[in-house]
Design a protein around this motif. Structure first.
Motif, PDB file in Angstrom:
ATOM      1  N   GLY A 279     -43.323  43.719  24.833  1.00 58.47           N
ATOM      2  CA  GLY A 279     -44.702  44.091  24.536  1.00 58.47           C
ATOM      3  C   GLY A 279     -45.711  43.374  25.394  1.00 58.47           C
ATOM      4  O   GLY A 279     -46.846  43.838  25.543  1.00 58.47           O
TER       5      GLY A 279
ATOM      6  N   LYS B 255     -48.219  51.766  31.090  1.00 56.05           N
ATOM      7  CA  LYS B 255     -47.998  50.801  29.997  1.00 56.05           C
ATOM      8  C   LYS B 255     -49.073  49.730  30.012  1.00 56.05           C
ATOM      9  O   LYS B 255     -49.614  49.352  28.965  1.00 56.05           O
TER      10      LYS B 255
ATOM     11  N   MET C 271     -51.886  48.507  27.155  1.00 58.44           N
ATOM     12  CA  MET C 271     -52.030  47.098  26.770  1.00 58.44           C
ATOM     13  C   MET C 271     -53.484  46.647  26.880  1.00 58.44           C
ATOM     14  O   MET C 271     -53.982  45.888  26.039  1.00 58.44           O
TER      15      MET C 271
ATOM     16  N   TYR D 109     -56.089  47.024  23.917  1.00 63.39           N
ATOM     17  CA  TYR D 109     -56.140  46.094  22.791  1.00 63.39           C
ATOM     18  C   TYR D 109     -57.254  45.074  23.024  1.00 63.39           C
ATOM     19  O   TYR D 109     -57.410  44.544  24.121  1.00 63.39           O
TER      20      TYR D 109
ATOM     21  N   HIS E 296     -47.685  46.426  20.114  1.00 65.35           N
ATOM     22  CA  HIS E 296     -47.394  47.231  21.303  1.00 65.35           C
ATOM     23  C   HIS E 296     -45.884  47.365  21.503  1.00 65.35           C
ATOM     24  O   HIS E 296     -45.401  48.448  21.866  1.00 65.35           O
TER      25      HIS E 296
ATOM     26  N   LYS F  62     -44.433  50.035  19.229  1.00 69.13           N
ATOM     27  CA  LYS F  62     -44.744  51.392  19.687  1.00 69.13           C
ATOM     28  C   LYS F  62     -43.860  51.782  20.877  1.00 69.13           C
ATOM     29  O   LYS F  62     -43.371  52.913  20.957  1.00 69.13           O
TER      30      LYS F  62
END
Length: 668
Positions: free
Chosen positions: A595, A630, A634, A637, A654, A657
């Motif tokens: 993550g 990706k 990120m 957030y 994350h 998910k």
């Protein structure tokens, strides 16, 4: 000092434990990227594996040309040629010494290499030798990245080659040899260096192979002529194969009717019967002496120089291939034999000797003719269904196009159009999805050797010569899943690529959660590039369709327009060594968690790797393109920067998910 050149073979252990070397200022700085580093380690691993069967007991890694220079009471060797390889070997030894202490490297006591007048480069080598991280920006970025690339690829290469790391190291230290050549003391080093970098090219292995194939067809002038014609047409990987034939030959072989328009694949019998050797090329004397290899390659008797006036020379080269001709030959041989032939052109001659040049004379003739046919068929399929890099109008992008013939002003004209488009009863969206899949595979395997994805695609195309977009995309997506779940994330007994492609026909076998090991995602910098690239493909499709894995308020055209680039650096979004304020390091469990990771270019990672997430976000949002989808998620957030006991909640959310994103692929 030496009066004349002295040559001596050194093992790597002897080379790096005895003398000291310097890279002179007139040499370029370290410039190898992950493609060349992976290739070097792969070559050594392959040779170590073959040594188990008493093959390749010694692997000769090349030449190191040096000048012996007095320094005080001792000597130091100026490196004239071979410095990139030498620097990489020192990085490899530093890595083994620091990261695998169970390997005996006690003989590697000192850092034996430095760069003349390049303190930053020398300091970086020293820091890495001593097991430090070289995080500061003043260190050499390329050398730091070289060390990181070695760290990332070493164990995966050993696993794929199926050798233990101890076996690799023992072979590296004692069986890999390099020829060190000392030049005379009165040598003009600058002049010598210029000569070394302007020396002519040697005869390529594929040229030797061509001569061997033609020698088998000797006495069959029509077969000789056609085989050579095919070979020369296919050898230019950056040109569509139709342009390797005269206009008349194109019409004859590939069809000019409404249905095919130069896209027909002729049968084996048509290939060797429809085209005849020109009369003037068939008038060789019966008393002619056997030809040497150079004669065969150069002699016009074999049609080496076609009738240029019949060719359309107005078509400019605008495509860049993803593989070279020598390696392409091995892909075709593997498909023809269905045998597990190494996809490494260093073994080109031996591979053909073992599978094509055996049996009776008649069997060899049949095998060579069949290979000529498969080579032509394979190049036609490659040109139409495999991506290239296209340079046009001052820009370059990934391209998936076919040669299109159309009528304009009552004349036949040529252009390039999407392989799968309205002309083929498909859509541009389908063409783009296939292009994304192919580029995803390619950037994950940047080396010219061992492109298993290409072998899988070509093998399927040979059996489905005129596929529709849906079937081709379905196969590529299934093969992509098989690579991920049966190879990279397999719970036990990972399958090799040959088994996936030829035995399982590209189908994913591990389809249950207990058959995959998701803990392999949480390995920090050791996570394979392929995993990140595959995930970005899934996320790209999801953004254009359902948006299950994206925040509802995230709108970013850069995701829709995302294109793969050669990324090789795993970034910790929350940094390993924060430099802003008084932020603390987070627990290793969350620091190296999937993550908190994304794949970006090494230059960007070196510049920003110690910055906090907020600063990285401010930098990346100014860019017109994305390195990673990706990473884009990120950066949506807000709480990644929070410095308290809950600041890893974003990482956890994350990760869950992205884990779900992978698991859902098992059910598709």
């Amino acid at each position: 000092m030496s009066k004349s050149p002295i040559t001596k073979y050194f093992t790597i252990k002897d080379l790096l434990s005895t003398d000291n070397y310097v890279i002179p200022i007139y040499q370029r700085d370290y410039a190898w990227d992950n493609k060349q580093i992976i290739q070097l380690i792969q070559d050594i691993a392959d040779s170590a594996k073959r040594s188990e069967n008493n093959q390749d007991k010694i692997y000769y890694i090349g030449t190191l040309i040096v000048f012996e220079q007095k320094q005080g009471e001792g000597v130091i060797y100026q490196t004239i040629d071979g410095q990139q390889r030498l620097t990489t070997l020192t990085l490899l030894l530093s890595f083994l010494k620091n990261e695998h202490k169970e390997i005996d490297t006690t003989w590697y006591k000192n850092q034996i290499l430095r760069f003349d007048c390049r303190k930053k480069s020398s300091d970086t080598l020293d820091v890495l030798f001593n097991g430090k991280t070289a995080e500061e920006t003043e260190y050499n970025v390329a050398i730091k990245q070289g060390y990181a690339d070695i760290k990332k690829c070493f164990i995966p290469i050993c696993n794929e080659t199926r050798i233990k790391k101890e076996q690799f190291c023992d072979y590296l230290f004692n069986n890999v040899k390099i020829l060190r050549v000392l030049v005379p003391e009165d040598t003009d080093l600058n002049h010598y260096f210029e000569i070394m970098n302007s020396r002519g090219e040697q005869l390529e292995k594929h040229e030797i192979l061509k001569a061997q194939c033609l020698s088998i067809l000797e006495g069959l002038p029509n077969e000789e002529y056609i085989f050579n014609l095919i070979w020369e047409a296919c050898a230019n990987m950056e040109r569509y194969v139709q342009y390797g034939f005269s206009t008349t030959q194109r019409d004859t072989l590939f069809g000019l009717d409404k249905e095919y328009k130069w896209n027909k694949i002729p049968s084996l019998s048509e290939l060797y019967t429809k085209i005849k050797v020109p009369v003037e090329k068939n008038n060789s004397s019966t008393n002619e002496q056997p030809l040497e290899i150079w004669d065969i390659i150069k002699d016009d008797k074999y049609g080496h120089k076609p009738d240029l006036e019949e060719f359309d020379t107005s078509i400019s080269v605008r495509f860049n291939t993803v593989i070279n001709f020598s390696n392409f030959l091995l892909h075709i041989l593997r498909i023809q034999t269905q045998e597990d032939i190494p996809l490494d052109d260093k073994r080109l001659i031996d591979s053909f000797k073992n599978f094509l040049f055996k049996g009776t004379k008649e069997e060899q003739i049949t095998a060579v003719k069949e290979f000529g046919y498969n080579l032509l068929k394979g190049k036609l399929l490659y040109d139409k269904y495999i991506i290239k890099r296209e340079f046009i109008n001052g820009t370059d992008r990934w391209s998936l196009k076919r040669l299109h013939i159309y009528t304009k002003d009552k004349k036949e004209s040529q252009s390039y159009s999407g392989t799968f488009s309205e002309l083929e009863g498909s859509s541009e969206e389908e063409n783009r999805e296939i292009l994304m899949l192919l580029s995803m595979f390619h950037v994950s395997t940047p080396t010219l050797v061992y492109k298993h994805w290409l072998n899988g695609a070509l093998n399927w195309l040979f059996k489905n010569s005129f596929p529709n977009a849906k079937d081709y995309k379905n196969y590529l997506e299934e093969m992509a899943k098989a690579f991920l779940f049966d190879h990279y994330l397999a719970q036990e007994n990972p399958l090799d690529y040959y088994e996936i492609i030829f035995k399982n026909l590209g189908k994913c076998i591990n389809k249950k959660q207990n058959q995959i090991n998701l803990n392999l995602l949480n390995k920090g910098e050791e996570v394979e590039n392929y995993i990140f690239n595959y995930l970005d493909y899934i996320l790209w499709k999801d953004y254009n369709n359902n948006r299950n894995y994206f925040p509802k308020n995230l709108e970013d055209k850069r995701i829709t327009n995302f294109e793969y680039t050669f990324r090789s650096s795993v970034e910790h979004y929350y940094p390993q060594n924060p430099i802003e304020g008084k932020q603390s390091e987070i627990p290793q469990k969350w620091l190296h968690n999937f993550g908190n990771l994304c794949l970006i270019s090494s230059s960007k990672n070196s510049k920003l790797n110690n910055y906090m997430p907020f600063s990285k976000k401010e930098h990346y949002k100014k860019s017109s393109t994305l390195d990673s989808i990706k990473q884009c998620i990120m950066m949506s957030y807000e709480q990644w920067d929070i410095d308290d006991e809950n600041h890893f909640n974003a990482i956890k959310d994350h990760y869950e998910k992205m884990e779900q994103c992978f698991l859902e692929q098992l059910n598709i």
